[in-house]
Design a protein around this motif. Structure first.
Motif, short mmCIF file in Angstrom:
data_model
loop_
_atom_site.label_atom_id
_atom_site.label_comp_id
_atom_site.label_asym_id
_atom_site.label_seq_id
_atom_site.Cartn_x
_atom_site.Cartn_y
_atom_site.Cartn_z
N MET A 1 -52.21 0.85 1.57
CA MET A 1 -52.99 0.73 0.33
C MET A 1 -52.08 0.32 -0.82
O MET A 1 -51.11 0.99 -1.14
N LYS A 2 -52.39 -0.82 -1.44
CA LYS A 2 -51.63 -1.28 -2.60
C LYS A 2 -52.15 -0.57 -3.85
O LYS A 2 -53.36 -0.33 -4.01
N LYS A 3 -51.24 -0.26 -4.75
CA LYS A 3 -51.60 0.42 -5.99
C LYS A 3 -51.11 -0.43 -7.16
O LYS A 3 -49.92 -0.65 -7.32
N TYR A 4 -52.08 -0.92 -7.95
CA TYR A 4 -51.76 -1.82 -9.04
C TYR A 4 -52.03 -1.17 -10.39
O TYR A 4 -53.06 -0.50 -10.58
N VAL B 1 -55.25 1.08 -11.31
CA VAL B 1 -55.12 2.17 -12.28
C VAL B 1 -54.95 1.55 -13.67
O VAL B 1 -54.03 0.76 -13.89
N ASN C 1 -44.15 3.93 -8.79
CA ASN C 1 -45.52 4.28 -8.39
C ASN C 1 -46.47 3.10 -8.18
O ASN C 1 -47.57 3.31 -7.65
N TYR C 2 -46.08 1.89 -8.59
CA TYR C 2 -47.01 0.76 -8.50
C TYR C 2 -46.38 -0.43 -7.78
O TYR C 2 -45.16 -0.62 -7.82
N ASP C 3 -47.24 -1.22 -7.16
CA ASP C 3 -46.78 -2.40 -6.42
C ASP C 3 -46.76 -3.66 -7.28
O ASP C 3 -46.11 -4.64 -6.93
N GLU D 1 -55.99 -0.27 -4.84
CA GLU D 1 -56.40 0.70 -5.86
C GLU D 1 -55.85 0.24 -7.21
O GLU D 1 -54.66 -0.06 -7.34
#
Length: 459
Positions: free
Chosen positions: A1-4, A52, A69-71, A50
């Motif tokens: 899961m990528k977190k942007y 944010v 914390n983010y990609d 995901e």
């Protein structure tokens, strides 16, 4: 899961009431930002992503946390190349220079005159150069809103097609390559939505104000954050009133309950999609109509709006063409509401090329004709809030409830800030104590080493 991480005040799936939006300015000063963000979320929100929101926070000190914390960090901007955004640009530059993750600027524009002069030097030019250079270290190319911004950046030394490319306004791609304007009956019985900008010239405001009376069923859709406070709480009214702008709760449209303020993009799109016609001086007021398939007429007031109306072939009339004799029905009769359809597919393909060139995953990778997006399924399961109606049409109990909820949200926000500040102070104290311990140990080692040197020298 990528977190942007994304520059935004809220997700399209967030159900924020007016009180929460007022307390946090979740719309970034203008509810048109919700339409802009909605399109980007819908385009990039694949099943394994995901998002944010950064809640419009720009602090270079956040870089270590963001890196961890983010990609990637997505920064959609409007007319950010302007004097009063210069300090924010500088803060972004400092932050981006400390980031190790990709940074994508999906849309940015210059605030410029209707007839621009590209040889003129601006005080913010150095800040723009530094910002663009920082972004290009973290991504392949910047997407700009139109020809004027492209020429401006080229004038500053950046190469079109290499450093920057015109992609228009991403909000126009809310439905992908699909754009169809409905044929409607536009007469005195039509349902019409109106948008206006207090910054427009007086003769444009006068035209909009008198033209609304040609239609029995008309609604005004304000966009400013200040107007949300006014309609929700009954004041304060807008500063420096203009005679033809509805800037007071006692103005005609408010008294007649013809004002609607939207709290989310989907409800706004759905509402305007039921209308027969939309007109006014707001860019996203009319872009919302366009992506909803409703015929519209926009009156651009400056170069930032003109470059987008030109690029997307939006139906418009220049402000300097309007006179006291101009009639809205005459303009409607001359309008080609479908002209935007003719350029849309090519513009969309160029936008997709920009995403692919930057290696940005999106929902159209397998099917450019995709109709239903993952975001659509999420929104179907959410009960979104209706638009806010004028304060003066509320009962006494509802008026009291509105004040109470705003104060409650303001206090909650302050408490959250206090808790966060205490946490930061505690973290700082722990770090300070650790550094003191480290320095003391270093000091002891240095002292011992120095003593040992002296001992060897004296022996």
């Amino acid at each position: 899961m990528k977190k942007y991480l994304i520059r935004s005040g809220m997700l399209p799936t967030d159900v924020f009431d007016a009180a929460k939006i007022i307390a946090n300015n979740s719309i970034g000063g203008n509810v048109g930002n919700l339409i802009y963000a909605y399109s980007i979320y819908r385009t990039l929100m694949t099943e394994d992503v995901e998002f944010v929101p950064d809640y419009y926070r720009v602090n270079p000190a956040d870089a270590p946390y963001i890196n961890e914390n983010y990609d990637a960090y997505f920064i959609p901007l409007a007319d950010a190349f302007r004097p009063d955004f210069e300090n924010t640009l500088k803060s972004y530059t400092k932050l981006i220079n400390r980031l190790t993750i990709p940074v994508y600027v999906i849309g940015v524009g210059v605030r410029i005159d209707f007839e621009p002069d590209f040889t003129k030097k601006n005080s913010y030019d150095p800040a723009v150069v530094d910002f663009v250079k920082a972004v290009l270290k973290r991504s392949s190319m910047i997407g700009v809103r139109g020809e004027f911004t492209s020429r401006y950046l080229t004038h500053l030394g950046f190469k079109e097609g290499i450093d920057h490319v015109i992609i228009g306004c991403p909000s126009m791609y809310a439905n992908g390559r699909h754009l169809r304007i409905r044929d409607t009956e536009i007469n005195e019985n039509a349902i019409v939505t109106i948008n206006s900008s207090k910054l427009s010239p007086n003769h444009v405001l006068q035209f909009i104000n008198r033209s609304k009376n040609e239609f029995k069923h008309h609604y005004f859709i304000p966009q400013w954050y200040k107007e949300l406070k006014m309609i929700y709480l009954g004041g304060p009214n807008l500063e420096k009133p203009k005679p033809h702008y509805q800037g007071k709760t006692t103005d005609e449209l408010y008294v007649q309950d013809r004002v609607r303020y939207f709290l989310n993009a989907k409800s706004w799109i759905d509402f305007i999609g039921e209308a027969d016609f939309s007109f006014g001086a707001r860019l996203h007021g009319n872009i919302t109509a366009t992506i909803a398939g409703t015929p519209s007429l926009i009156i651009p007031k400056d170069g930032r709006m003109r470059e987008l109306t030109d690029y997307h072939a939006l139906n418009y009339v220049a402000g300097n063409e309007l006179t006291e004799q101009t009639q809205i029905m005459d303009l409607i009769e001359k309008s080609d509401f479908h002209r935007c359809e003719h350029v849309h597919e090519e513009n969309f393909n160029r936008f997709i090329h920009f995403l692919n060139h930057n290696g940005i995953p999106h929902i159209y990778e397998q099917d450019l004709d995709l109709v239903e997006a993952p975001l659509d399924k999420q929104l179907q399961e959410i009960q979104l809030l209706p638009p806010v109606k004028s304060f003066i049409h509320c009962s006494a109990a509802e008026m009291g409830e509105r004040f109470e909820t705003v104060m409650s949200n303001v206090l909650e926000q302050k408490n959250e800030r206090i808790v966060k500040l205490k946490s930061q102070v505690k973290s700082h104290q722990v770090r300070t104590k650790h550094l003191e311990g480290t320095l003391n140990r270093k000091a002891v080692r240095i002292a011992l080493k120095t003593a040992n040197l002296f001992s060897k020298k004296n022996s």
